[in-house]
Design a protein around this motif. Structure first.
Motif, PDB file in Angstrom:
ATOM      1  N   GLY A   6       0.809  -1.197   0.000  1.00 42.75           N
ATOM      2  CA  GLY A   6       0.000   0.000   0.000  1.00 42.75           C
ATOM      3  C   GLY A   6       0.850   1.257   0.000  1.00 42.75           C
ATOM      4  O   GLY A   6       2.026   1.234   0.329  1.00 42.75           O
ATOM      5  N   ALA A   7       0.237   2.382  -0.292  1.00 39.39           N
ATOM      6  CA  ALA A   7       0.979   3.616  -0.415  1.00 39.39           C
ATOM      7  C   ALA A   7       1.043   4.384   0.889  1.00 39.39           C
ATOM      8  O   ALA A   7       1.813   5.334   1.002  1.00 39.39           O
ATOM      9  N   GLY A   8       0.236   4.007   1.877  1.00 42.27           N
ATOM     10  CA  GLY A   8       0.169   4.793   3.105  1.00 42.27           C
ATOM     11  C   GLY A   8       1.068   4.248   4.195  1.00 42.27           C
ATOM     12  O   GLY A   8       1.811   3.274   4.015  1.00 42.27           O
ATOM     13  N   VAL A   9       0.986   4.881   5.369  1.00 42.99           N
ATOM     14  CA  VAL A   9       1.710   4.421   6.545  1.00 42.99           C
ATOM     15  C   VAL A   9       0.986   3.196   7.111  1.00 42.99           C
ATOM     16  O   VAL A   9      -0.232   3.232   7.302  1.00 42.99           O
ATOM     17  N   SER A  10       1.744   2.153   7.362  1.00 38.39           N
ATOM     18  CA  SER A  10       1.166   0.905   7.846  1.00 38.39           C
ATOM     19  C   SER A  10       1.611   0.648   9.281  1.00 38.39           C
ATOM     20  O   SER A  10       2.810   0.715   9.585  1.00 38.39           O
ATOM     21  N   GLN A  11       0.647   0.346  10.149  1.00 35.91           N
ATOM     22  CA  GLN A  11       0.969   0.061  11.553  1.00 35.91           C
ATOM     23  C   GLN A  11       0.420  -1.301  11.939  1.00 35.91           C
ATOM     24  O   GLN A  11      -0.707  -1.650  11.603  1.00 35.91           O
ATOM     25  N   THR A  12       1.254  -2.059  12.639  1.00 35.95           N
ATOM     26  CA  THR A  12       0.825  -3.369  13.126  1.00 35.95           C
ATOM     27  C   THR A  12       1.283  -3.574  14.558  1.00 35.95           C
ATOM     28  O   THR A  12       2.341  -3.049  14.964  1.00 35.95           O
ATOM     29  N   PRO A  13       0.501  -4.304  15.382  1.00 34.30           N
ATOM     30  CA  PRO A  13      -0.859  -4.756  15.063  1.00 34.30           C
ATOM     31  C   PRO A  13      -1.849  -3.602  15.117  1.00 34.30           C
ATOM     32  O   PRO A  13      -1.519  -2.534  15.618  1.00 34.30           O
ATOM     33  N   SER A  14      -3.059  -3.823  14.666  1.00 32.93           N
ATOM     34  CA  SER A  14      -4.060  -2.768  14.760  1.00 32.93           C
ATOM     35  C   SER A  14      -4.624  -2.692  16.178  1.00 32.93           C
ATOM     36  O   SER A  14      -5.026  -1.620  16.633  1.00 32.93           O
ATOM     37  N   ARG A  30       4.793  -1.668  15.648  1.00 37.10           N
ATOM     38  CA  ARG A  30       5.584  -1.484  14.427  1.00 37.10           C
ATOM     39  C   ARG A  30       4.948  -0.443  13.509  1.00 37.10           C
ATOM     40  O   ARG A  30       3.727  -0.351  13.398  1.00 37.10           O
ATOM     41  N   CYS A  31       5.832   0.309  12.831  1.00 41.51           N
ATOM     42  CA  CYS A  31       5.380   1.304  11.867  1.00 41.51           C
ATOM     43  C   CYS A  31       6.207   1.191  10.590  1.00 41.51           C
ATOM     44  O   CYS A  31       7.447   1.202  10.639  1.00 41.51           O
ATOM     45  N   ASP A  32       5.502   1.102   9.475  1.00 39.00           N
ATOM     46  CA  ASP A  32       6.143   1.062   8.160  1.00 39.00           C
ATOM     47  C   ASP A  32       5.753   2.348   7.433  1.00 39.00           C
ATOM     48  O   ASP A  32       4.592   2.508   7.039  1.00 39.00           O
ATOM     49  N   PRO A  33       6.691   3.274   7.266  1.00 38.71           N
ATOM     50  CA  PRO A  33       6.317   4.587   6.720  1.00 38.71           C
ATOM     51  C   PRO A  33       6.117   4.552   5.211  1.00 38.71           C
ATOM     52  O   PRO A  33       6.375   3.546   4.550  1.00 38.71           O
ATOM     53  N   ILE A  34       5.676   5.666   4.686  1.00 36.07           N
ATOM     54  CA  ILE A  34       5.559   5.821   3.238  1.00 36.07           C
ATOM     55  C   ILE A  34       6.958   5.772   2.632  1.00 36.07           C
ATOM     56  O   ILE A  34       7.892   6.399   3.155  1.00 36.07           O
ATOM     57  N   SER A  35       7.088   5.028   1.547  1.00 33.45           N
ATOM     58  CA  SER A  35       8.384   4.877   0.908  1.00 33.45           C
ATOM     59  C   SER A  35       8.965   6.233   0.524  1.00 33.45           C
ATOM     60  O   SER A  35       8.282   7.074  -0.071  1.00 33.45           O
ATOM     61  N   GLY A  36      10.234   6.431   0.902  1.00 31.19           N
ATOM     62  CA  GLY A  36      10.902   7.677   0.556  1.00 31.19           C
ATOM     63  C   GLY A  36      10.804   8.761   1.608  1.00 31.19           C
ATOM     64  O   GLY A  36      11.502   9.776   1.517  1.00 31.19           O
ATOM     65  N   HIS A  37       9.959   8.560   2.605  1.00 26.38           N
ATOM     66  CA  HIS A  37       9.836   9.544   3.680  1.00 26.38           C
ATOM     67  C   HIS A  37      10.975   9.336   4.687  1.00 26.38           C
ATOM     68  O   HIS A  37      11.094   8.278   5.300  1.00 26.38           O
ATOM     69  N   THR A  38      11.769  10.378   4.871  1.00 30.18           N
ATOM     70  CA  THR A  38      12.902  10.247   5.774  1.00 30.18           C
ATOM     71  C   THR A  38      12.531  10.568   7.217  1.00 30.18           C
ATOM     72  O   THR A  38      13.211  10.168   8.140  1.00 30.18           O
ATOM     73  N   ALA A  39      11.456  11.312   7.405  1.00 34.92           N
ATOM     74  CA  ALA A  39      11.036  11.685   8.755  1.00 34.92           C
ATOM     75  C   ALA A  39       9.923  10.757   9.224  1.00 34.92           C
ATOM     76  O   ALA A  39       8.996  10.440   8.473  1.00 34.92           O
ATOM     77  N   LEU A  40      10.024  10.328  10.495  1.00 34.47           N
ATOM     78  CA  LEU A  40       9.028   9.437  11.085  1.00 34.47           C
ATOM     79  C   LEU A  40       8.724   9.907  12.500  1.00 34.47           C
ATOM     80  O   LEU A  40       9.635  10.315  13.235  1.00 34.47           O
ATOM     81  N   GLN A  70       6.083  20.366   4.833  1.00 38.34           N
ATOM     82  CA  GLN A  70       5.709  19.013   4.446  1.00 38.34           C
ATOM     83  C   GLN A  70       4.761  18.424   5.487  1.00 38.34           C
ATOM     84  O   GLN A  70       5.140  18.268   6.653  1.00 38.34           O
ATOM     85  N   PRO A  71       3.538  18.090   5.101  1.00 35.00           N
ATOM     86  CA  PRO A  71       2.587  17.572   6.094  1.00 35.00           C
ATOM     87  C   PRO A  71       2.951  16.153   6.525  1.00 35.00           C
ATOM     88  O   PRO A  71       3.549  15.396   5.762  1.00 35.00           O
ATOM     89  N   GLN A  72       2.575  15.812   7.730  1.00 33.06           N
ATOM     90  CA  GLN A  72       2.766  14.469   8.244  1.00 33.06           C
ATOM     91  C   GLN A  72       1.553  13.628   7.872  1.00 33.06           C
ATOM     92  O   GLN A  72       0.416  14.064   8.001  1.00 33.06           O
ATOM     93  N   HIS A  73       1.830  12.402   7.402  1.00 34.70           N
ATOM     94  CA  HIS A  73       0.779  11.479   6.993  1.00 34.70           C
ATOM     95  C   HIS A  73       0.715  10.354   8.006  1.00 34.70           C
ATOM     96  O   HIS A  73       1.735   9.699   8.263  1.00 34.70           O
ATOM     97  N   PHE A  74      -0.458  10.118   8.551  1.00 32.47           N
ATOM     98  CA  PHE A  74      -0.626   9.186   9.656  1.00 32.47           C
ATOM     99  C   PHE A  74      -1.112   7.815   9.212  1.00 32.47           C
ATOM    100  O   PHE A  74      -1.861   7.682   8.227  1.00 32.47           O
ATOM    101  N   GLY A  75      -0.689   6.800   9.975  1.00 33.26           N
ATOM    102  CA  GLY A  75      -1.283   5.481   9.853  1.00 33.26           C
ATOM    103  C   GLY A  75      -2.557   5.415  10.678  1.00 33.26           C
ATOM    104  O   GLY A  75      -2.953   6.403  11.315  1.00 33.26           O
ATOM    105  N   ASP A  76      -3.195   4.239  10.663  1.00 32.16           N
ATOM    106  CA  ASP A  76      -4.456   4.082  11.384  1.00 32.16           C
ATOM    107  C   ASP A  76      -4.263   3.796  12.873  1.00 32.16           C
ATOM    108  O   ASP A  76      -5.232   3.717  13.623  1.00 32.16           O
TER     109      ASP A  76
END
Lengths: 114, 112
Positions: A1-9, A22-32, A101-107
């Motif tokens: 997926g293209a968004g921020v992925s967090q596990t477990p939900s 765990r957090c898997d950020p958007i590809s290419g985003h250096t800031a987390l 640059q806006p921050q994009h959140f996972g669920d």
């Protein structure tokens, strides 16, 4: 997926246990970023990574909380000796570096300490 | 000490009318402001932002106004749609820091 992925939900555990989120950020985003949201409140900052290093960890509530990002991509938030007060939704966000640059959140991960 | 305040916990408007969500801040060092929308069980979604060098930014149905002297910003949604029903968070940051300071949110209900 293209968004921020967090596990477990969702994570339910007993008081005193150790948890990893765990957090898997958007590809290419250096800031987390990690935030924590309690019921009826807005997200509260915990820690910010630029690449592999924690650039600002001023929001971590105490030394039971620790986060890593060893390869500059995936991050893990670790909580030792969990307490009931740690129950909250833990949100991860990522962004490109730079002013405006806006921050994009996972669920988020909903953590419940029994 | 809440640096970003959203004093209205909820707002209800009729579909097609304007929704105005308000936000106040106390720290004059804030130079960038954002609005996020949040649906239940989802993370906040970025909506619109404004730099402190501007007083207005518009994106489609959404406009953010900034009044620096009053330390106040507002989000206008016009026309409001039922799908806009969500919790809206105002957030602010300082140039020297990337962390966002959030308000406590306003729950918007748009009635059909």
């Amino acid at each position: 997926g293209a968004g921020v992925s967090q596990t477990p939900s969702n994570k339910v555990t007993e008081k005193g246990k150790y948890v990893e989120l765990r957090c898997d950020p958007i590809s290419g985003h250096t800031a987390l970023y990690w935030y924590r949201q309690s019921l009826g409140q807005g997200p509260e900052f915990l820690i910010y990574f630029q690449g592999t290093g924690a650039a600002d960890d001023s929001g971590l509530p105490n030394d039971r909380f620790f986060a890593v990002r060893p390869e500059g991509s995936v991050s893990t938030l670790k909580i030792q000796r969990t307490e009931r007060g740690d129950s909250a939704v833990y949100l991860c966000a990522s962004s490109q570096t730079g002013v405006g640059q806006p921050q994009h959140f996972g669920d988020g991960t909903r953590l419940s300490i029994l | 000490d809440q640096q970003v305040k959203q004093n209205s916990p909820s707002l209800s408007v009729q579909e097609g009318r304007i929704s105005i969500l308000n936000c106040d801040y106390t720290n004059s060092m804030f130079d960038y402001f954002l609005w996020y929308k949040k649906y239940p069980a989802e993370g906040p979604t970025f909506l619109i932002s404004i730099s402190s060098i501007k007083d207005k930014n518009e994106d489609g149905r959404f406009t953010v106004f900034l009044n620096k002297s009053a330390k106040h910003l507002s989000l206008h949604i016009v026309p409001s749609q039922p799908g806009d029903s969500a919790v809206y968070f105002c957030a602010a940051r300082r140039d020297s820091s990337y962390k966002l300071i959030f308000g406590s949110g306003t729950r918007l209900l748009v009635r059909p």
